[in-house]
Every structure is written in C-alpha cells, then in structure tokens.
Design a protein around this motif. Structure first.
Motif, PDB file in Angstrom:
ATOM      1  N   VAL A  35       0.865  -1.094  -0.079  1.00  0.00           N
ATOM      2  CA  VAL A  35       0.012  -0.107  -0.088  1.00  0.00           C
ATOM      3  C   VAL A  35       0.904   1.289  -0.232  1.00  0.00           C
ATOM      4  O   VAL A  35       0.827   2.156  -0.619  1.00  0.00           O
ATOM      5  CB  VAL A  35      -0.898  -0.053   1.116  1.00  0.00           C
ATOM      6  N   PHE A  36       1.915   1.434   0.817  1.00  0.00           N
ATOM      7  CA  PHE A  36       2.769   2.478   1.025  1.00  0.00           C
ATOM      8  C   PHE A  36       3.640   2.631  -0.167  1.00  0.00           C
ATOM      9  O   PHE A  36       4.043   3.825  -0.651  1.00  0.00           O
ATOM     10  CB  PHE A  36       3.284   2.464   2.466  1.00  0.00           C
ATOM     11  N   SER A  37       3.903   1.724  -0.850  1.00  0.00           N
ATOM     12  CA  SER A  37       4.790   1.868  -1.958  1.00  0.00           C
ATOM     13  C   SER A  37       3.838   2.089  -3.358  1.00  0.00           C
ATOM     14  O   SER A  37       4.353   2.145  -4.395  1.00  0.00           O
ATOM     15  CB  SER A  37       5.659   0.696  -2.338  1.00  0.00           C
ATOM     16  N   ASP A  38       2.464   2.270  -3.308  1.00  0.00           N
ATOM     17  CA  ASP A  38       1.682   2.505  -4.420  1.00  0.00           C
ATOM     18  C   ASP A  38       1.589   1.248  -5.259  1.00  0.00           C
ATOM     19  O   ASP A  38       1.767   1.494  -6.522  1.00  0.00           O
ATOM     20  CB  ASP A  38       2.061   3.679  -4.882  1.00  0.00           C
ATOM     21  N   GLY A  39       1.869   0.185  -4.716  1.00  0.00           N
ATOM     22  CA  GLY A  39       1.721  -1.169  -5.548  1.00  0.00           C
ATOM     23  C   GLY A  39       3.099  -1.592  -6.384  1.00  0.00           C
ATOM     24  O   GLY A  39       3.169  -2.202  -7.101  1.00  0.00           O
ATOM     25  N   HIS A 263      -5.542  -7.159  -5.464  1.00  0.00           N
ATOM     26  CA  HIS A 263      -5.551  -5.727  -5.836  1.00  0.00           C
ATOM     27  C   HIS A 263      -6.256  -5.649  -7.442  1.00  0.00           C
ATOM     28  O   HIS A 263      -7.083  -4.563  -7.660  1.00  0.00           O
ATOM     29  CB  HIS A 263      -4.519  -4.943  -5.949  1.00  0.00           C
ATOM     30  N   GLU A 277     -10.849  -1.373  -4.725  1.00  0.00           N
ATOM     31  CA  GLU A 277      -9.447  -1.478  -4.855  1.00  0.00           C
ATOM     32  C   GLU A 277      -8.777  -1.236  -3.470  1.00  0.00           C
ATOM     33  O   GLU A 277      -7.726  -1.691  -3.265  1.00  0.00           O
ATOM     34  CB  GLU A 277      -8.768  -0.965  -6.013  1.00  0.00           C
ATOM     35  N   HIS A 278      -9.505  -0.391  -2.690  1.00  0.00           N
ATOM     36  CA  HIS A 278      -8.709   0.280  -1.620  1.00  0.00           C
ATOM     37  C   HIS A 278      -8.973  -0.935  -0.300  1.00  0.00           C
ATOM     38  O   HIS A 278      -8.077  -0.947   0.456  1.00  0.00           O
ATOM     39  CB  HIS A 278      -9.143   1.456  -1.063  1.00  0.00           C
TER      40      HIS A 278
END
Length: 351
Positions: A35-39, A263, A277-278
C-alpha cells in the motif's frame, strides 16, 4: 501415540498458534508495504507458485518418509510382542525334569521359569529406556508447543530412573553385571542365553528345546537391532534443511505476491463497487495466512514423525507395549495381585 478419534481443530490451533500469529504479522506487514509503495513493491505470482509446488513435493516426500519410519517402528514392536509371547510359552513348557538325572521340585522349576521370564521383562525395560534416550539430532521436544504437550502426557521413562525400573526383575549380581555395559539390553540377552545353556547342561532343557529358545533370542536380537537402527539413524538432515529453507522462502514471499492478485480483482470490481480496490486487497491477509499455515503445519506434522521414539505424543507407544507384554507374561505365570496395571493414559495419549 495419539489415540483420539480425531485431532480437533482446537488442538491443532493451540499446537500451531505461535506460527499462526507470525504469519498474520508477516501478511499484514507485506500488504502495508504494498500500500505505502503504491503497488510498486510486489512479486509476480507465477514464480512463487512454482516455489510452492516444489515445497509441496518435498513436504510429500518428508511425510512419506516420516510415516515409513513410524510404521516400521510399529511393525518392529509388534514383532517383539509376538516373539515375547512365544518365548514365554516355550519357557514354561520346555523347562522340566524330562531329561535330567537330578529332578527338581515343582517349586524349583517354577522359580527357574520365573527368573527367565522376569529377565525378559528386564530386557524390554532396558530396550524402551534406550529408545527414549535423547539424541543430538532429536529437536522436536525442544519446541515450545511440543514442550507444552509433553506436560500433558505421561512418558514413564522420564519419571523413573532405569535402575529403579529394572530392579524388580534382576538379581543384584545381574544388575552389577549390566551396570557398566553401554548396551544394557544386549547384556541382558547374553545373561539369558547363559542361563538357558546352564539349564540345558543340567538336563532341565532338552537340547532341541534349547535350540528353539536360542532361535527366539536370535529373533529378539534382530528386533532390537532394527529398533536401534531407527533410533540411531536420523532422517537425512539435508532434506530437512532444504524443506525448512524452502518453506520459509515461500512463506515470506507469498503475501507480497498474492496481494497484487487481490488488488487487480479490486480494480475490476470498482466498476460495480466504488472504492473496492482500496479494501479488497486486504483479503490477501487471511488467504495468505491460510496457505502459509497449511504448508507450515504439514511440514511440522512430517517433522514430528521423524523420530518415533523421542517421547512426543505422536510416538510409537513402546512403554504401553512393553507393559502389555509384562502383564501377559506375569498373568500366565499365575500371578494376579502383583501384576502391574497399564501405564497411565493422559490427555487421550498412551506412550
């Protein structure tokens, strides 16, 4: 040996709860990293699936090998039961005055039969104590949850010394003879053979009967050697080490690979369910934990079967088998009140 009709989910969860908590932590951390790496931080699922397939094959090999060791050990001790009953019957019938020039009284004959029978029980006692002796490669009972299970079962060899256990069955002279012997069970069979030969020389055992009894002692040596082979030759550590490393590689990489799959599913569902998706990717946590738990638990089940005499709840119940033989032999000697009771069964487990 575990004797419940089914190993309940509660028992399984308690047995693996520490690993389950670790898996939950690993899965949550890796989903957060995604999540923090934006995928950006993810691994393609295909290579992880290949690793999982390899791990599954190795687990299957380990489980088959471990079950083979347990089953062979059970067959050996089943053969010990049969040979012991045969030996007890032969001793009672073969020791007599039919071929002696100096007949003994009936009480003296019964005394000789009792000495031989008790010495056989001493051999069983020495053998089961030798099988329970810890070896450097035996590690199952060092794990925390296995130590907890050990407190819930009763392993007689861990609660009574060998000298105390064997004392009722041997004379003081015989105890002194085996005291400095490394392999006490072998020394007891030597004493048994010497005694039978002495009776043969006195004519209390016919020569043909003596040969038959010696054949049974030879069988006992064979059973003892087979049991010692399983005890002294561990499951090859290279296979165990490879499986351990591969399993944990699979466990550490699975969540970061599977989260991408969830995801993508969440993105597809966004058309019907806004914002899917969140939150949909968090389903990777329970599904990853389930897969990790299954692989690791199958690995543990295989490991506990590697050493079938170590003293865990899944061992071959050699103590119960030995006590059962003793009860049979002593009852057939005519004893009643002095015959010991079977060893205690605790938590539905006999050892």
């Amino acid at each position: 040996m575990y004797i419940r009709k089914i190993f309940g989910f509660k028992d399984m969860f308690l047995w693996t709860r520490i690993e389950a908590l670790q898996f939950i932590g690993i899965a949550i951390i890796e989903v957060l990293l995604f999540v923090f790496s934006d995928g950006l931080l993810q691994i393609p699922f295909t290579p992880i699936a290949l690793v999982g397939t390899a791990v599954a094959f190795i687990i299957g090999f380990q489980s088959n090998a471990a079950y083979g060791r347990i089953w062979e050990a059970r067959q050996i001790w089943g053969a010990i039961v049969n040979s012991s009953r045969t030996f007890g019957m032969m001793v009672q019938d073969y020791v007599n005055n039919d071929h002696t020039r100096n007949p003994l009284s009936e009480e003296a004959i019964e005394k000789e039969v009792k000495i031989i029978t008790y010495r056989h029980i001493a051999w069983l006692t020495a053998l089961r104590y030798a099988m329970r002796e810890p070896k450097p490669w035996e590690y199952i009972m060092k794990e925390r949850t296995n130590k907890e299970w050990a407190k819930k079962i009763h392993v007689p060899e861990f609660h009574m010394s060998f000298n105390e256990a064997v004392q009722p069955y041997l004379s003081e002279k015989e105890i002194q003879y085996i005291e400095n012997k490394t392999n006490k069970q072998t020394a007891i069979l030597y004493l048994q053979s010497h005694h039978l030969r002495a009776l043969k020389e006195r004519g209390l055992i016919w020569e043909f009967s003596f040969l038959e009894l010696e054949n049974v002692i030879e069988e006992l040596f064979t059973h003892q050697g087979k049991s010692e082979r399983i005890k002294n030759f561990p499951y090859p550590r290279q296979f165990a080490s490879i499986l351990h490393y591969f399993t944990w590689i699979f466990i550490f990489t699975l969540p970061i690979a599977i989260v991408g799959q969830f995801h993508e599913l969440g993105i597809k569902l966004t058309e019907r369910l806004s914002g899917a998706e969140h939150w949909f990717l968090w389903l990777a946590v329970p599904f990853s934990v389930i897969v990790m738990w299954i692989f690791h638990t199958m690995n543990r089940i295989g490991r506990v079967g590697e050493n079938p005499f170590e003293g865990s709840a899944n061992d071959v119940p050699i103590s119960a088998i030995s006590r059962g033989i003793e009860i049979d032999l002593r009852q057939n000697l005519g004893e009643q009140d002095s015959v010991p009771k079977p060893f205690e069964i605790k938590n539905h487990t006999q050892m």
